[in-house]
Scaffold this motif. Structure first.
Motif, PDB file in Angstrom:
ATOM      1  N   PHE A  61       0.211   4.321   4.871  1.00  0.00           N
ATOM      2  CA  PHE A  61       1.486   4.978   4.609  1.00  0.00           C
ATOM      3  C   PHE A  61       2.041   4.493   3.269  1.00  0.00           C
ATOM      4  O   PHE A  61       1.670   3.430   2.772  1.00  0.00           O
ATOM      5  CB  PHE A  61       2.537   4.615   5.668  1.00  0.00           C
ATOM      6  CG  PHE A  61       2.348   5.255   7.015  1.00  0.00           C
ATOM      7  CD1 PHE A  61       1.298   6.106   7.287  1.00  0.00           C
ATOM      8  CD2 PHE A  61       3.257   4.987   8.026  1.00  0.00           C
ATOM      9  CE1 PHE A  61       1.151   6.679   8.540  1.00  0.00           C
ATOM     10  CE2 PHE A  61       3.125   5.553   9.284  1.00  0.00           C
ATOM     11  CZ  PHE A  61       2.074   6.401   9.543  1.00  0.00           C
ATOM     12  N   SER A  62       2.993   5.252   2.736  1.00  0.00           N
ATOM     13  CA  SER A  62       3.766   4.750   1.606  1.00  0.00           C
ATOM     14  C   SER A  62       4.602   3.567   2.082  1.00  0.00           C
ATOM     15  O   SER A  62       4.803   3.372   3.290  1.00  0.00           O
ATOM     16  CB  SER A  62       4.689   5.842   1.064  1.00  0.00           C
ATOM     17  OG  SER A  62       5.698   6.149   2.026  1.00  0.00           O
ATOM     18  N   GLU A  63       5.096   2.785   1.151  1.00  0.00           N
ATOM     19  CA  GLU A  63       5.915   1.626   1.519  1.00  0.00           C
ATOM     20  C   GLU A  63       7.157   2.054   2.285  1.00  0.00           C
ATOM     21  O   GLU A  63       7.549   1.422   3.266  1.00  0.00           O
ATOM     22  CB  GLU A  63       6.309   0.848   0.262  1.00  0.00           C
ATOM     23  CG  GLU A  63       7.031  -0.455   0.544  1.00  0.00           C
ATOM     24  CD  GLU A  63       7.280  -1.281  -0.697  1.00  0.00           C
ATOM     25  OE1 GLU A  63       7.818  -2.391  -0.575  1.00  0.00           O
ATOM     26  OE2 GLU A  63       6.938  -0.814  -1.800  1.00  0.00           O
ATOM     27  N   ALA A  64       7.775   3.173   1.854  1.00  0.00           N
ATOM     28  CA  ALA A  64       8.991   3.653   2.519  1.00  0.00           C
ATOM     29  C   ALA A  64       8.691   4.082   3.953  1.00  0.00           C
ATOM     30  O   ALA A  64       9.443   3.772   4.880  1.00  0.00           O
ATOM     31  CB  ALA A  64       9.591   4.817   1.736  1.00  0.00           C
ATOM     32  N   ASP A  65       7.576   4.784   4.155  1.00  0.00           N
ATOM     33  CA  ASP A  65       7.234   5.259   5.495  1.00  0.00           C
ATOM     34  C   ASP A  65       6.789   4.122   6.406  1.00  0.00           C
ATOM     35  O   ASP A  65       6.963   4.194   7.625  1.00  0.00           O
ATOM     36  CB  ASP A  65       6.143   6.330   5.418  1.00  0.00           C
ATOM     37  CG  ASP A  65       6.682   7.677   4.958  1.00  0.00           C
ATOM     38  OD1 ASP A  65       7.913   7.809   4.840  1.00  0.00           O
ATOM     39  OD2 ASP A  65       5.876   8.595   4.715  1.00  0.00           O
ATOM     40  N   TYR A  66       6.198   3.090   5.830  1.00  0.00           N
ATOM     41  CA  TYR A  66       5.772   1.938   6.626  1.00  0.00           C
ATOM     42  C   TYR A  66       6.960   1.366   7.392  1.00  0.00           C
ATOM     43  O   TYR A  66       6.855   1.015   8.573  1.00  0.00           O
ATOM     44  CB  TYR A  66       5.174   0.879   5.699  1.00  0.00           C
ATOM     45  CG  TYR A  66       4.636  -0.353   6.392  1.00  0.00           C
ATOM     46  CD1 TYR A  66       3.309  -0.424   6.802  1.00  0.00           C
ATOM     47  CD2 TYR A  66       5.452  -1.469   6.619  1.00  0.00           C
ATOM     48  CE1 TYR A  66       2.804  -1.557   7.424  1.00  0.00           C
ATOM     49  CE2 TYR A  66       4.956  -2.606   7.243  1.00  0.00           C
ATOM     50  CZ  TYR A  66       3.631  -2.643   7.642  1.00  0.00           C
ATOM     51  OH  TYR A  66       3.142  -3.765   8.260  1.00  0.00           O
ATOM     52  N   SER A  67       8.096   1.299   6.722  1.00  0.00           N
ATOM     53  CA  SER A  67       9.307   0.760   7.367  1.00  0.00           C
ATOM     54  C   SER A  67      10.024   1.812   8.204  1.00  0.00           C
ATOM     55  O   SER A  67      10.491   1.532   9.308  1.00  0.00           O
ATOM     56  CB  SER A  67      10.258   0.217   6.303  1.00  0.00           C
ATOM     57  OG  SER A  67       9.653  -0.832   5.578  1.00  0.00           O
ATOM     58  N   ALA A  68      10.104   3.044   7.675  1.00  0.00           N
ATOM     59  CA  ALA A  68      10.878   4.083   8.354  1.00  0.00           C
ATOM     60  C   ALA A  68      10.245   4.515   9.673  1.00  0.00           C
ATOM     61  O   ALA A  68      10.938   4.673  10.688  1.00  0.00           O
ATOM     62  CB  ALA A  68      11.038   5.292   7.432  1.00  0.00           C
ATOM     63  N   PHE A  69       8.922   4.694   9.689  1.00  0.00           N
ATOM     64  CA  PHE A  69       8.230   5.094  10.914  1.00  0.00           C
ATOM     65  C   PHE A  69       8.063   3.931  11.875  1.00  0.00           C
ATOM     66  O   PHE A  69       7.923   4.128  13.065  1.00  0.00           O
ATOM     67  CB  PHE A  69       6.832   5.633  10.579  1.00  0.00           C
ATOM     68  CG  PHE A  69       6.807   7.064  10.127  1.00  0.00           C
ATOM     69  CD1 PHE A  69       6.696   8.083  11.046  1.00  0.00           C
ATOM     70  CD2 PHE A  69       6.883   7.387   8.787  1.00  0.00           C
ATOM     71  CE1 PHE A  69       6.650   9.411  10.641  1.00  0.00           C
ATOM     72  CE2 PHE A  69       6.845   8.700   8.363  1.00  0.00           C
ATOM     73  CZ  PHE A  69       6.731   9.723   9.292  1.00  0.00           C
TER      74      PHE A  69
END
Length: 333
Positions: free
Chosen positions: A236-244
């Motif tokens: 995942f992108s860094e943002a999605d790693y945290s958001a998901f």
């Protein structure tokens, strides 16, 4: 007496010289370029790095979405040699016009006979993506997989996705977390056993072996329940790693290429499982890693299979972004 002394001295010197000669030979073997390095250099110099398999040198991604409407189908299928690797029963029940039903084991043979760019077709797009990666690595760089497979072509063939989505077992699971990614380690290269010193031959033989072995997968249920059994890479992108959120302990190695040595973040002595949103990109990455010498597995159905209702979705969500269509099917029954 003097002659006898000289004889004994010579007797001791002969094996010493022999051993010295052997040591030199061993040094030559030790100093030889490792097979992995020979293969790595070939891959980088011939636009076959992992990122070049995901998107080829002409800018073509590894997936091709289905046509927008039934009116667009004739032009769409005219572009491709369509190879369908589903079972013969599933193929006979409904397939794309002009498609040929083949086995996974024969993809390289069929590719050699193709006169047009190849479109690989399966149930969900995952196995077709694995095949696409292997074919691109073998030299068929314009091969693509039908995104979402036959599940996205027609609602009547959407069963495989519909049957696997909805459990949302990651939601509230003890091994699902929203913390930051662990620091990436630096590991040694995989060891490739071969007598060849030609990077091209080593690489192609590794592709052939991966085709013979078939698609290697792991389920979300098993990885969620036993995360320490795997080296997990969240693609995942860094943002999605945290958001998901993500599986506890999952690494985030992205980019993942040979050229920048980021691949060294992968443990060559572990069972490596990669997961993405749909299982399609992870299939590409997994194929590449297996060819490079890792024991690699793709997590089936990706994030969709574990937590489809996650509110962080923006794209690649089954039932939204997929939008199964009512495109025409040919039946042989």
């Amino acid at each position: 007496m003097k002659k006898l002394s000289i004889f004994f001295i010579a007797l001791f010197l002969v094996p010493t010289l022999f051993l010295t000669s052997c040591d030199k030979g061993d040094d030559t073997l030790i100093d030889a370029t490792p097979s992995f390095t020979l293969m790595k250099d070939y891959v980088i110099n011939n636009n076959l790095d992992i990122n070049k398999i995901i998107t080829n040198a002409d800018g073509e991604k590894f997936v091709a979405g289905p046509p927008a409407t039934a009116a667009d189908v004739p032009a769409y299928i005219a572009k491709y040699t369509i190879l369908d690797i589903r079972s013969s029963d599933a193929f006979k029940a409904g397939h794309i016009e002009g498609a040929k039903n083949i086995t996974f084991a024969n993809i390289l043979t069929e590719a050699a006979a193709a006169s047009k760019p190849i479109l690989m077709v399966c149930y969900t797009g995952q196995t077709a993506c694995y095949a696409t990666a292997l074919m691109r690595m073998y030299g068929y760089s314009h091969t693509q997989a039908l995104k979402w497979g036959m599940s996205g072509w027609n609602a009547t063939t959407a069963g495989p996705w519909n049957g696997k989505i909805g459990a949302n077992e990651a939601d509230g699971h003890a091994n699902w977390t929203y913390g930051g990614a662990p620091t990436n380690n630096v590991f040694t290269d995989p060891v490739i056993s071969t007598l060849s010193t030609d990077g091209s031959i080593i690489f192609k033989s590794r592709v052939e072996a991966a085709v013979a072995a078939g698609f290697k997968t792991a389920t979300g249920t098993d990885v969620l329940s036993n995360p320490t059994n795997y080296f997990i890479n969240n693609y995942f992108s860094e943002a999605d790693y945290s958001a998901f959120g993500h599986i506890n302990g999952a690494n985030r190695i992205l980019p993942l290429t040979l050229a920048d040595n980021s691949y060294k973040g992968i443990d060559p002595n572990a069972k490596v499982v990669t997961y993405c949103y749909t299982g399609q990109t992870s299939a590409i990455v997994t194929a590449c890693l297996n060819v490079l010498g890792y024991d690699a597995y793709s997590l089936t159905f990706g994030m969709n299979g574990m937590f489809n209702t996650n509110t962080a979705w923006a794209s690649n969500q089954w039932g939204a972004d997929s939008k199964p269509k009512d495109l025409p099917l040919i039946s042989d029954n």
